[in-house]
Design a protein around this motif. Structure first.
Motif, PDB file in Angstrom:
ATOM      1  N   SER A  36       0.534  -1.043  -0.371  1.00  0.00           N
ATOM      2  CA  SER A  36       0.225   0.553  -0.376  1.00  0.00           C
ATOM      3  C   SER A  36       1.192   1.040  -0.325  1.00  0.00           C
ATOM      4  CB  SER A  36      -0.956  -0.246   0.902  1.00  0.00           C
ATOM      5  OG  SER A  36      -1.777   1.123   1.241  1.00  0.00           O
ATOM      6  N   LEU A  37       0.802   2.705  -0.799  1.00  0.00           N
ATOM      7  CA  LEU A  37       1.036   3.478  -0.299  1.00  0.00           C
ATOM      8  C   LEU A  37       1.123   3.493   0.865  1.00  0.00           C
ATOM      9  CD1 LEU A  37      -0.770   5.712  -3.420  1.00  0.00           C
ATOM     10  CD2 LEU A  37       1.420   3.819  -4.268  1.00  0.00           C
ATOM     11  N   ASN A  38       0.310   3.868   1.423  1.00  0.00           N
ATOM     12  CA  ASN A  38       0.548   4.313   2.887  1.00  0.00           C
ATOM     13  C   ASN A  38       0.040   3.473   3.622  1.00  0.00           C
ATOM     14  OD1 ASN A  38       0.624   5.447   5.795  1.00  0.00           O
ATOM     15  ND2 ASN A  38      -0.078   7.618   4.666  1.00  0.00           N
ATOM     16  N   ILE A  39       1.043   2.523   4.501  1.00  0.00           N
ATOM     17  CA  ILE A  39       0.331   1.127   5.481  1.00  0.00           C
ATOM     18  C   ILE A  39      -1.023   1.626   6.671  1.00  0.00           C
ATOM     19  CG2 ILE A  39       1.860  -0.441   4.366  1.00  0.00           C
ATOM     20  CD1 ILE A  39       3.044  -0.422   7.323  1.00  0.00           C
ATOM     21  N   GLU A  40      -0.729   3.098   7.275  1.00  0.00           N
ATOM     22  CA  GLU A  40      -1.747   3.875   8.191  1.00  0.00           C
ATOM     23  C   GLU A  40      -2.411   4.091   7.446  1.00  0.00           C
ATOM     24  OE1 GLU A  40       0.007   3.999  10.607  1.00  0.00           O
ATOM     25  OE2 GLU A  40       2.026   3.547   9.873  1.00  0.00           O
ATOM     26  N   GLN A 122       4.946  -0.581   3.019  1.00  0.00           N
ATOM     27  CA  GLN A 122       4.383   0.385   2.327  1.00  0.00           C
ATOM     28  C   GLN A 122       5.353  -0.072   1.124  1.00  0.00           C
ATOM     29  OE1 GLN A 122       3.484   3.247   4.801  1.00  0.00           O
ATOM     30  NE2 GLN A 122       4.910   4.578   3.443  1.00  0.00           N
ATOM     31  N   CYS A 123       4.946   0.647   0.175  1.00  0.00           N
ATOM     32  CA  CYS A 123       5.930   0.945  -1.158  1.00  0.00           C
ATOM     33  C   CYS A 123       4.848   1.571  -2.500  1.00  0.00           C
ATOM     34  CB  CYS A 123       6.942   0.110  -1.603  1.00  0.00           C
ATOM     35  SG  CYS A 123       5.971  -1.646  -2.255  1.00  0.00           S
ATOM     36  N   THR A 124       5.003   2.059  -3.412  1.00  0.00           N
ATOM     37  CA  THR A 124       4.659   2.321  -4.286  1.00  0.00           C
ATOM     38  C   THR A 124       4.955   0.939  -5.825  1.00  0.00           C
ATOM     39  OG1 THR A 124       4.211   4.351  -4.113  1.00  0.00           O
ATOM     40  CG2 THR A 124       4.014   3.465  -6.825  1.00  0.00           C
TER      41      THR A 124
END
Ligand SMILES: Cc1cc2nc3c(=O)[nH]c(=O)nc-3n(C[C@H](O)[C@H](O)[C@H](O)COP(=O)(O)OP(=O)(O)OC[C@H]3O[C@@H](n4cnc5c(N)ncnc54)[C@H](O)[C@@H]3O)c2cc1C
Length: 628
Positions: A36-40, A122-124
Motif C-alpha cells: 500500500s502507498l501508506n500502510i497507515e 509500504q511501497c509504490t
C-alpha cells in the motif's frame, strides 16, 4: 544480499478490495504480500463513513457468506445501524451502518497483522514483471523486486490521481496521499487500455461549530440487525446522524460560481458517478427541486470530524465555505478538510474474464475501483473473488465464477466484464433481473455452500448454517401443514390486522395475506409462541412463504436464462468470418469475446437477431464436431 522477495500472491493496494483479496488468499494458504502507498491508511473510507445501503448491503452479506471480512468489520465498529426501506418489500430492504472510520481501520489492520501467511509492505508498485504473457511479480519505486505467481491490482483512485478544488489541481490519489505513478504506463506498455474516471467527496467539518438544535435528529434502530452471519455481534452505544437541507441561498451561490467548477470549466475529462452526483450537478440537473437533503454524519466516537453527506463538490474552498454556511445549523461551521474531486486512471473491465483475471496476462487480476466501480462494497466483493481466484490459479485449480442468478456479486462482475461503461459503476437493486431471489436475508443460503467448497467457511460456521437451514425448512413445513379453524378469539386477534377468517386455513395461507406476518401468527398459534427460533429464521420463513409465487416465477425465469448460459462459445470463434452478423455486433463480440451465448446477449449493441444467428452457427459447429 538477496533483495528479491518471493510470494504466491501479491495484492497491490490496501483498500477494501485489497484487504478482502489478501485475507482470502492467505486464509486459503497462499503466501501473500499486501502493498500500500501508506500502510497507515489501510482499509480507510475515503468518502462516506458508512457500509451498506440499498443493494450494497446485499454485497456485504454475500461477502460474509463466502467467508470475507467486511461484514464482521462493519458489525464490530458501527456508530449506528439502520434498516432502510422497512416498509417496502424484502428485495429492497437494506441494512446500513454508520461506521467509526478509525475503529474500522484499526479492526481490519489488526485482522491483517494477525493473519497467518499475510505480510504488509509500504511501497509504490511502479512496474510489473511479465514473462511469456504470464505475471511473475512487481517492482517498487525503489527498484526492489517482489516475485509472485499471481498479482492482484486494487489501486483505487491512485493511478495518476489528480485532485481538483476549484480551478486548482495537484497530483494525489486522495487528499493527503501521493498518486501512484508508473503502473498505468506499465499496463499501457503491456497492451492494456487505460482510461480516466472521476469521483468526488464532500467537506469534513468540525462538529463543535454546528448548531444541532436546528437539525433533525436521525437515530439508529432500536432493534439491531447485523451484516455478518457469525454470532457474537457487539451491542454498542449508537450515535445519531442529523438532517439539514440546502436553501435558496445555497443554490444561488452554486449557480453564481459554476464557472469556477473544474468540471464545468472542462478541466476534468473523466466522467463522475451518476448516482453520487456533486451538489452543483444536482442543482443544475434537478433545477426544479428548490432544496436537497443533506445528512450530517459523525466520522467516529472520539472525533469532532463530521461528514456532510450529499454535499460533494469541486468548487473553490472559499465558495465551499459560503455554500456550507448557507445550510441551516451550519451558519458558523469550520471546515477541517475541503471537498474535492479526483480524476484517476482505471482499466476497463471488459479486458478481464469473469474470474477477474486479465485476458492478456495470465495470473494478473484486477479488482475494485481500478475496474471502473465506485463504492467500498463493490470493491470488497471483487477483491474477495480475485483473492480466491488468484490462489486457485497458483494451485492450478479451476477458477470460480458467480452467475447473475446466484448473487449481486455475480451480477456486478458480469456487468463489468460484459458491458462497456464510461462512468463509475455502482451497484443498484435495479441492476439485477432476479432481485426477489437476491435478498440480503438469504445471502447465506445462496453462497455459504460455495464458501465452504472454496475453503473459507470453517466447520463451526458450516454447522450453524446447516442448523439454520434445517430450522427454516422445518418451520416452513409446519406452517404449510398446520390448519386452524376460525373461532371468536382468533378473529378478534385477526381484526387487529384488518383481517378475518370464515373457513379453516393453513398458517402458511394466512401468512400470505398482505396484512398478516409472523408476529400475527405467533398470537394465534401456541406452538409458534413456544418455539425459540432466531429473528433471522422467522424472517426467512416468512419471506419464503409470503413471496413463494413470485419466487417460483423468478426461478423459472432463471431456468430459461440458464439454457443460454449453458451454450458455450468456443474460444477460437472468429466473428469477422460470420458475415451474417451486423458490423456493430461483429466488433463488440470480437472485443469482449463472451464465453456463453447468454453473456453475448447482454453486450450493448448486440441485437437479438445476431444472437439467433450465433445460435444457429454454434449448433451447426456442434453437429459437425459430433459427426467427426
Ligand atoms: C475522493 C473520493 C470520493 C469517493 N466518492 C465515492 C462516492 O461518492 N460513493 C462511493 O460509493 N464511493 C466513493 N469513493 C470510492 C470508494 O472510496 C472506493 O470505491 C473504494 O474505496 C475503492 O476501493 P478499492 O479497494 O478499489 O480502492 P481504495 O480504497 O482507493 O484503495 C486503493 C489502495 O491501493 C493502494 N495503491 C494504489 N496504487 C498503488 C501502487 N501503485 N502501489 C501500492 N499501493 C497502491 C492505495 O494506497 C490504497 O491502499 C470515493 C473515493 C474517493 C477517493
Amino acid at each position: 544480499m538477496n533483495t528479491t522477495f518471493e510470494y504466491d500472491v501479491i495484492v497491490v493496494g490496501g483498500g477494501h478490495a485489497g484487504c478482502e483479496a489478501a485475507v482470502a488468499a492467505s486464509r486459503l494458504g497462499a503466501k501473500t504480500l499486501l502493498t500500500s502507498l501508506n500502510i497507515e491508511n489501510i482499509a480507510t473510507m475515503p468518502c462516506n463513513p458508512a457500509i451498506g445501503g440499498p443493494a450494497k448491503s446485499c454485497l456485504v452479506r454475500e461477502i460474509d457468506a463466502l467467508g470475507g471480512i467486511m461484514g464482521i468489520a462493519a458489525d464490530a465498529t458501527y456508530l449506528q445501524m439502520k434498516m432502510l426501506n422497512l416498509s417496502k418489500g424484502p428485495a429492497v430492504r437494506a441494512l446500513r451502518a454508520q461506521s467509526d472510520k478509525k475503529e474500522y481501520m484499526k479492526f481490519v489492520r489488526e485482522l491483517l497483522e494477525n493473519q497467518e501467511n499475510l505480510y504488509i509492505k509500504q511501497c509504490t508498485v511502479s512496474d510489473l514483471m511479465v514473462h511469456d504473457d504470464r505475471i511473475c511479480g512487481v517492482v517498487d519505486e525503489l527498484g526492489l523486486q517482489y516475485r509472485a505467481k499471481a498479482v492482484i491490482l486494487t489501486t483505487g483512485t491512485s493511478l495518476n490521481g489528480k485532485i481538483f478544488i476549484g480551478l486548482q489541481s495537484f497530483p494525489a490519489g486522495r487528499l493527503g496521499e501521493m498518486p501512484a505513478i508508473g503502473l498505468s504506463d506499465a499496463l499501457i506498455k503491456l497492451g492494456f487500455t487505460v482510461k480516466k474516471l472521476k469521483t468526488g467527496t464532500p467537506a469534513r467539518v468540525d462538529a463543535r461549530t454546528i448548531d444541532y438544535s436546528k437539525l433533525i435528529i436521525q437515530p439508529g434502530d432500536e432493534q439491531l440487525n447485523f451484516f455478518s452471519f457469525e454470532p457474537n455481534r457487539p451491542v454498542r452505544e449508537q450515535i445519531p446522524c442529523y438532517l439539514t437541507r440546502t436553501t435558496k441561498q445555497t443554490h444561488e451561490i452554486i449557480l453564481a460560481n459554476l464557472d469556477k467548477s473544474p468540471l464545468y470549466a472542462g478541466l476534468i475529462g473523466g466522467k463522475g458517478p451518476r448516482y453520487c452526483p456533486s451538489i452543483e450537478d444536482k442543482v443544475v440537473r434537478f433545477a426544479h427541486n428548490d432544496s436537497h437533503h443533506i445528512f450530517i454524519e459523525p466520522e467516529g466516537k472520539n472525533t469532532y470530524e463530521t461528514y456532510v453527506q450529499g454535499f460533494s463538490t469541486s468548487l473553490p474552498a472559499d465558495v465551499q465555505y459560503k455554500m456550507l454556511r448557507s445550510l441551516p445549523g451550519l451558519e458558523n461551521v469550520f471546515v477541517l478538510k475541503p471537498a474535492y474531486a479526483v480524476e484517476y486512471d482505471y482499466v476497463p473491465a471488459t479486458q478481464l474474464t469473469h474470474s477477474l483475471m486479465t485476458k492478456k496476462i495470465e495470473g494478473l487480476f484486477c479488482a475494485g475501483q481500478i475496474n471502473g466501480t465506485s463504492g467500498y462494497e463493490e470493491a470488497a466483493a471483487q477483491g474477495l473473488i480475485a483473492g480466491i481466484n488468484a490462489t486457485r490459479y497458483c494451485d492450478n485449480k479451476e477458477l470460480i465464477t458467480l452467475s447473475r442468478s446466484s448473487s449481486y456479486t455475480g451480477t456486478l462482475i458480469d456487468d463489468l466484464v460484459t458491458k462497456e461503461m464510461d462512468e463509475p459503476y455502482r451497484m443498484l437493486t435495479s441492476r439485477s433481473e432476479y432481485r426477489l431471489i437476491l435478498r440480503q436475508d438469504n445471502a447465506d443460503e445462496r453462497l455459504t455452500p460455495l464458501g465452504r467448497e472454496i475453503g473459507l467457511i470453517k466447520d463451526a460456521r458450516w454447522q450453524r448454517f446447516q442448523e439454520k437451514q434445517k430450522s427454516i425448512q422445518e418451520e416452513t413445513h409446519r406452517l404449510e401443514n398446520k390448519r386452524i379453524k376460525p373461532n371468536e378469539e382468533i378473529n378478534k386477534i385477526l381484526a387487529e390486522y384488518g383481517e378475518e377468517m370464515k373457513l379453516s386455513y393453513t398458517l402458511a395461507e394466512l401468512i400470505k395475506r398482505p396484512n398478516l406476518n409472523y408476529e400475527a401468527i405467533k398470537k394465534i398459534d401456541p406452538t409458534a409462541q413456544e418455539l425459540e427460533l432466531s429473528k433471522e429464521i422467522y424472517e426467512n420463513t416468512e419471506v419464503n412463504i409470503k413471496y413463494s409465487g413470485y419466487i417460483e416465477r423468478q426461478n423459472s425465469q432463471i431456468e430459461q436464462a440458464d439454457k443460454l448460459e449453458k451454450i458455450k462459445i468456443p474460444e477460437d470463434i472468429n466473428y469477422q468470418e460470420i458475415i451474417q452478423l451486423s458490423k456493430e455486433s461483429m466488433e463488440r463480440l470480437s472485443k469482449i469475446r463472451p464465453v456463453t451465448l447468454a453473456q453475448a446477449s447482454r453486450i450493448g449493441g448486440v441485437n437479438p437477431a445476431d444472437i439467433s444467428i450465433l445460435m444457429v452457427i454454434l449448433e451447426a459447429r456442434r453437429r459437425t464436431k459430433a459427426e467427426v
